[in-house]
Write a protein that holds these residues in place. Sequence first.
Motif, PDB file in Angstrom:
ATOM      1  N   PHE A   5      35.387  40.074  45.454  1.00  0.00           N
ATOM      2  CA  PHE A   5      34.359  40.265  44.108  1.00  0.00           C
ATOM      3  C   PHE A   5      34.933  39.536  43.116  1.00  0.00           C
ATOM      4  CE2 PHE A   5      34.037  42.584  40.253  1.00  0.00           C
ATOM      5  CZ  PHE A   5      32.723  42.602  40.175  1.00  0.00           C
ATOM      6  N   TRP A   6      36.098  39.250  42.548  1.00  0.00           N
ATOM      7  CA  TRP A   6      36.387  38.527  41.442  1.00  0.00           C
ATOM      8  C   TRP A   6      36.246  37.270  41.647  1.00  0.00           C
ATOM      9  CZ3 TRP A   6      36.370  40.724  36.916  1.00  0.00           C
ATOM     10  CH2 TRP A   6      36.668  42.073  36.756  1.00  0.00           C
ATOM     11  N   ARG A   7      36.709  36.679  43.092  1.00  0.00           N
ATOM     12  CA  ARG A   7      36.754  35.330  43.235  1.00  0.00           C
ATOM     13  C   ARG A   7      35.212  34.878  43.349  1.00  0.00           C
ATOM     14  NH1 ARG A   7      40.733  35.940  47.435  1.00  0.00           N
ATOM     15  NH2 ARG A   7      42.784  35.234  46.438  1.00  0.00           N
ATOM     16  N   ARG A   9      32.768  36.104  41.320  1.00  0.00           N
ATOM     17  CA  ARG A   9      32.617  36.145  39.888  1.00  0.00           C
ATOM     18  C   ARG A   9      32.893  34.811  39.057  1.00  0.00           C
ATOM     19  NH1 ARG A   9      31.929  41.513  36.966  1.00  0.00           N
ATOM     20  NH2 ARG A   9      31.916  40.241  35.135  1.00  0.00           N
ATOM     21  N   TRP A  10      34.176  34.188  39.554  1.00  0.00           N
ATOM     22  CA  TRP A  10      34.524  32.856  38.944  1.00  0.00           C
ATOM     23  C   TRP A  10      33.601  31.852  39.549  1.00  0.00           C
ATOM     24  CZ3 TRP A  10      37.248  32.156  34.836  1.00  0.00           C
ATOM     25  CH2 TRP A  10      37.849  33.059  34.092  1.00  0.00           C
ATOM     26  N   GLN A  11      33.386  31.963  40.956  1.00  0.00           N
ATOM     27  CA  GLN A  11      32.749  30.876  41.701  1.00  0.00           C
ATOM     28  C   GLN A  11      31.198  30.974  40.770  1.00  0.00           C
ATOM     29  OE1 GLN A  11      32.889  31.834  45.765  1.00  0.00           O
ATOM     30  NE2 GLN A  11      34.724  31.158  45.831  1.00  0.00           N
ATOM     31  N   PRO A  44      49.402  39.976  32.967  1.00  0.00           N
ATOM     32  CA  PRO A  44      48.567  40.343  34.031  1.00  0.00           C
ATOM     33  C   PRO A  44      47.166  40.052  34.130  1.00  0.00           C
ATOM     34  CG  PRO A  44      49.488  42.275  33.310  1.00  0.00           C
ATOM     35  CD  PRO A  44      49.665  41.132  32.181  1.00  0.00           C
ATOM     36  N   LEU A  45      46.468  39.564  35.241  1.00  0.00           N
ATOM     37  CA  LEU A  45      45.094  39.368  35.402  1.00  0.00           C
ATOM     38  C   LEU A  45      44.508  38.557  34.180  1.00  0.00           C
ATOM     39  CD1 LEU A  45      45.903  41.798  37.305  1.00  0.00           C
ATOM     40  CD2 LEU A  45      43.302  42.534  36.944  1.00  0.00           C
ATOM     41  N   CYS A  46      45.197  37.425  33.906  1.00  0.00           N
ATOM     42  CA  CYS A  46      45.114  36.669  32.690  1.00  0.00           C
ATOM     43  C   CYS A  46      43.706  35.812  32.597  1.00  0.00           C
ATOM     44  CB  CYS A  46      46.100  35.754  32.677  1.00  0.00           C
ATOM     45  SG  CYS A  46      46.432  34.343  34.080  1.00  0.00           S
ATOM     46  N   ALA A  65      49.406  36.171  35.747  1.00  0.00           N
ATOM     47  CA  ALA A  65      49.007  36.178  37.233  1.00  0.00           C
ATOM     48  C   ALA A  65      47.418  36.307  37.271  1.00  0.00           C
ATOM     49  CB  ALA A  65      49.592  37.447  37.731  1.00  0.00           C
ATOM     50  N   GLU A  66      46.895  35.663  38.301  1.00  0.00           N
ATOM     51  CA  GLU A  66      45.341  35.475  38.376  1.00  0.00           C
ATOM     52  C   GLU A  66      45.114  35.274  39.550  1.00  0.00           C
ATOM     53  OE1 GLU A  66      42.601  36.284  36.641  1.00  0.00           O
ATOM     54  OE2 GLU A  66      41.626  35.267  38.298  1.00  0.00           O
ATOM     55  N   LEU A  67      43.945  36.025  40.242  1.00  0.00           N
ATOM     56  CA  LEU A  67      43.545  35.580  41.536  1.00  0.00           C
ATOM     57  C   LEU A  67      43.041  34.392  41.633  1.00  0.00           C
ATOM     58  CD1 LEU A  67      43.493  37.435  43.883  1.00  0.00           C
ATOM     59  CD2 LEU A  67      41.355  38.564  42.883  1.00  0.00           C
ATOM     60  N   SER A  68      41.985  33.795  40.567  1.00  0.00           N
ATOM     61  CA  SER A  68      41.093  32.715  41.074  1.00  0.00           C
ATOM     62  C   SER A  68      41.707  31.513  40.383  1.00  0.00           C
ATOM     63  CB  SER A  68      39.788  33.128  40.028  1.00  0.00           C
ATOM     64  OG  SER A  68      39.070  32.038  40.104  1.00  0.00           O
ATOM     65  N   GLY A 104      47.253  34.223  42.853  1.00  0.00           N
ATOM     66  CA  GLY A 104      47.215  34.999  43.803  1.00  0.00           C
ATOM     67  C   GLY A 104      47.103  36.643  43.442  1.00  0.00           C
ATOM     68  N   ASP A 105      47.290  37.463  44.487  1.00  0.00           N
ATOM     69  CA  ASP A 105      46.889  38.825  44.229  1.00  0.00           C
ATOM     70  C   ASP A 105      48.308  39.771  43.455  1.00  0.00           C
ATOM     71  OD1 ASP A 105      46.575  41.536  44.233  1.00  0.00           O
ATOM     72  OD2 ASP A 105      45.757  41.229  46.426  1.00  0.00           O
ATOM     73  N   ILE A 106      47.926  40.188  42.425  1.00  0.00           N
ATOM     74  CA  ILE A 106      49.034  40.656  41.617  1.00  0.00           C
ATOM     75  C   ILE A 106      50.070  41.650  42.430  1.00  0.00           C
ATOM     76  CG2 ILE A 106      47.797  42.542  40.523  1.00  0.00           C
ATOM     77  CD1 ILE A 106      49.591  41.891  37.952  1.00  0.00           C
ATOM     78  N   PHE A 107      49.106  42.212  43.418  1.00  0.00           N
ATOM     79  CA  PHE A 107      50.138  43.252  44.232  1.00  0.00           C
ATOM     80  C   PHE A 107      50.963  42.807  45.100  1.00  0.00           C
ATOM     81  CE2 PHE A 107      45.846  45.695  43.004  1.00  0.00           C
ATOM     82  CZ  PHE A 107      46.750  46.407  42.215  1.00  0.00           C
ATOM     83  N   ASP A 122      48.330  43.401  28.201  1.00  0.00           N
ATOM     84  CA  ASP A 122      47.235  43.858  29.182  1.00  0.00           C
ATOM     85  C   ASP A 122      46.005  43.938  28.389  1.00  0.00           C
ATOM     86  OD1 ASP A 122      45.290  45.315  30.388  1.00  0.00           O
ATOM     87  OD2 ASP A 122      46.846  46.005  32.007  1.00  0.00           O
ATOM     88  N   ARG A 123      44.965  43.208  28.647  1.00  0.00           N
ATOM     89  CA  ARG A 123      43.767  43.218  28.056  1.00  0.00           C
ATOM     90  C   ARG A 123      42.821  43.023  29.238  1.00  0.00           C
ATOM     91  NH1 ARG A 123      38.690  39.942  27.771  1.00  0.00           N
ATOM     92  NH2 ARG A 123      37.477  41.649  27.148  1.00  0.00           N
ATOM     93  N   ALA A 124      42.087  44.047  29.477  1.00  0.00           N
ATOM     94  CA  ALA A 124      41.246  43.771  30.684  1.00  0.00           C
ATOM     95  C   ALA A 124      41.576  43.658  31.923  1.00  0.00           C
ATOM     96  CB  ALA A 124      39.822  42.520  30.354  1.00  0.00           C
TER      97      ALA A 124
HETATM   98  C1  LIG Z   1      38.154  41.726  33.503  1.00  0.00           C
HETATM   99  S1  LIG Z   1      38.797  39.967  33.861  1.00  0.00           S
HETATM  100  C2  LIG Z   1      39.969  39.919  32.486  1.00  0.00           C
HETATM  101  C3  LIG Z   1      40.686  38.508  32.450  1.00  0.00           C
HETATM  102  C4  LIG Z   1      41.527  38.284  31.210  1.00  0.00           C
HETATM  103  N1  LIG Z   1      42.556  39.535  31.133  1.00  0.00           N
HETATM  104  C5  LIG Z   1      40.530  38.310  29.631  1.00  0.00           C
HETATM  105  O1  LIG Z   1      41.046  38.970  29.002  1.00  0.00           O
HETATM  106  O2  LIG Z   1      39.919  37.199  29.807  1.00  0.00           O
HETATM  107  C6  LIG Z   1      39.780  40.435  35.023  1.00  0.00           C
HETATM  108  C7  LIG Z   1      40.828  39.366  35.800  1.00  0.00           C
HETATM  109  O3  LIG Z   1      41.499  39.783  36.560  1.00  0.00           O
HETATM  110  C8  LIG Z   1      41.524  39.074  38.040  1.00  0.00           C
HETATM  111  N2  LIG Z   1      41.955  39.682  39.287  1.00  0.00           N
HETATM  112  C9  LIG Z   1      41.260  40.859  39.682  1.00  0.00           C
HETATM  113  N3  LIG Z   1      42.073  41.483  40.614  1.00  0.00           N
HETATM  114  C10 LIG Z   1      43.136  40.741  40.429  1.00  0.00           C
HETATM  115  C11 LIG Z   1      44.306  40.917  41.407  1.00  0.00           C
HETATM  116  N4  LIG Z   1      44.524  41.764  42.476  1.00  0.00           N
HETATM  117  N5  LIG Z   1      45.351  40.075  41.274  1.00  0.00           N
HETATM  118  C12 LIG Z   1      45.348  38.962  40.208  1.00  0.00           C
HETATM  119  N6  LIG Z   1      44.097  38.923  39.571  1.00  0.00           N
HETATM  120  C13 LIG Z   1      43.130  39.821  39.638  1.00  0.00           C
HETATM  121  C14 LIG Z   1      39.980  38.371  38.037  1.00  0.00           C
HETATM  122  O4  LIG Z   1      39.924  37.262  38.683  1.00  0.00           O
HETATM  123  C15 LIG Z   1      39.578  38.478  36.538  1.00  0.00           C
HETATM  124  O5  LIG Z   1      40.061  37.034  36.088  1.00  0.00           O
END
Ligand SMILES: C[S@@+](CC[C@H](N)C(=O)[O-])C[C@H]1O[C@@H](n2cnc3c(N)ncnc32)[C@H](O)[C@@H]1O
Length: 218
Positions: A5-7, A9-11, A44-46, A65-68, A104-107, A122-124
Amino acid sequence: MDTTFWRERWQNKDIGFHQPDIHELLQKHWPQLGLAAGSQVFVPLCGKSLDMVWLAGEGHRVIGAELSEIAIDDFFAERGLEPAVREVGNFIVKSADAYELWCGDIFELPPDAVSGVAGVYDRAALVAFPADLQTRYAAKLKQLVPAGAPVLLITLDYDAKRMTGPPFAVPRDQVDRLFADSYAVTELECRDALDLNPRFRQRGLTALDEHALLLRRR
Ligand SMILES: C[S@@+](CC[C@H](N)C(=O)[O-])C[C@H]1O[C@@H](n2cnc3c(N)ncnc32)[C@H](O)[C@@H]1O
């Protein structure tokens, strides 16, 4: 919700969550964490958040840490930086200047990646996950983050009957359920955020609260 889903969104450049400005609540409340300049912070999820640039400007080294990989590559390209690249387990780690971004995957993030951090922003991130994954995410943060490191957590709350996430609603009592076993939770601010986020009005919301919370390990 899976990682695809998130990958995607970025694509598809479907990144309405990305803000063109530094988050106001970060600038206002970060000083309360009382971190020394030069200390490392974890985001996290930057995504490609400009908030990381502000944190670096405050003298921090930023571990993200970021998936995309698209998000990470955009972040460095937009700063004119050419990162060094290495592989650690399932992660590609790109670093340049004050930034070290783990793709990669934060988990699956190894604790070593953030064992030296003094604080977390942690924002979003929490709100990016539905309730079941919020529980898993909170457990992972508690496992990863060193005991002395406070967290500035920015969440959203709204009537979940009116909109399907992400972002998912995180009521104040949900924060307590997730974190109060390990952290003292202090609400720093709650503000009406609907006018700042008109896209959520279009998705059906008539009210949206944004909370800034400080978490300190008990
Ligand atoms: C709502 S966005 C927020 C991004 C950032 N924190 C900001 O404020 O712009 C959530 C982000 O988390 C990433 N993400 C989602 N699941 C993730 C996971 N399991 N591991 C790492 N990153 C993840 C997504 O690719 C996306 O960039």
